[in-house]
Design a protein around this motif. Structure first.
Motif, mmCIF file in Angstrom:
data_model
loop_
_atom_site.group_PDB
_atom_site.id
_atom_site.type_symbol
_atom_site.label_atom_id
_atom_site.label_comp_id
_atom_site.label_asym_id
_atom_site.label_seq_id
_atom_site.Cartn_x
_atom_site.Cartn_y
_atom_site.Cartn_z
ATOM 1 N N GLU A 31 1.140 3.877 -3.365
ATOM 2 C CA GLU A 31 0.744 5.339 -3.317
ATOM 3 C C GLU A 31 1.716 6.197 -3.493
ATOM 4 O OE1 GLU A 31 -2.185 7.848 -3.295
ATOM 5 O OE2 GLU A 31 -2.701 5.765 -2.784
ATOM 6 N N LEU B 165 0.576 5.947 5.495
ATOM 7 C CA LEU B 165 0.850 4.624 5.150
ATOM 8 C C LEU B 165 2.520 4.103 5.656
ATOM 9 C CD1 LEU B 165 -0.654 4.881 1.305
ATOM 10 C CD2 LEU B 165 -1.528 3.453 3.301
ATOM 11 N N ASP C 236 0.800 -1.166 -0.079
ATOM 12 C CA ASP C 236 -0.003 -0.060 0.083
ATOM 13 C C ASP C 236 0.749 1.151 -0.045
ATOM 14 O OD1 ASP C 236 -2.236 -1.711 0.211
ATOM 15 O OD2 ASP C 236 -2.720 -1.383 2.027
ATOM 16 N N TYR C 237 1.750 1.406 1.000
ATOM 17 C CA TYR C 237 2.750 2.334 0.930
ATOM 18 C C TYR C 237 3.356 2.789 -0.442
ATOM 19 C CZ TYR C 237 7.189 4.836 1.927
ATOM 20 O OH TYR C 237 8.376 5.741 1.927
#
Length: 109
Positions: free
Chosen positions: A39, A70, A35-36
């Motif tokens: 993004e 995140l 996710d980090y």
């Protein structure tokens, strides 16, 4: 001798529970990392498309609140995973110690 066997069983039970927990924490760690990174890449591309100089894109991305959150989630997931690993190492060490005590007791030492 019976006390040592009870202690050994306790450590074995703790180890089994922790291994189950670490599987979930490992999955959470991987998801948080994904996710980090996704993004971060999106934000870098967006800023680059807007003509922001490449030299400051990283700083701007890291200052982005969503990306910072995140990254925090990722770091927390990593810390939880690593603390579980340390608990596993400690429990295995305790199991080894108790097993050696049991063996010594059987030999009459």
């Amino acid at each position: 001798m019976q006390d040592l066997q009870i202690e050994l069983n306790k450590y074995r039970s703790e180890l089994s529970k922790t291994i189950t927990i670490i599987r979930e924490r490992g999955k959470n760690r991987a998801i948080a990392e994904r996710d980090y990174r996704v993004e971060l890449a999106k934000e870098m591309l967006r800023l680059r498309a807007e003509g922001v100089p490449v030299t400051i894109i990283s700083d701007l991305c890291w200052g982005n609140e969503k990306i910072a959150d995140l990254k925090l989630d990722r770091d927390i997931a990593e810390t939880l995973y690593e603390s579980n690993m340390q608990f596993i190492y400690k429990t295995k060490l305790n199991i080894d110690i108790v097993m050696k005590q049991i063996e010594a007791g059987r030999k009459g030492e």
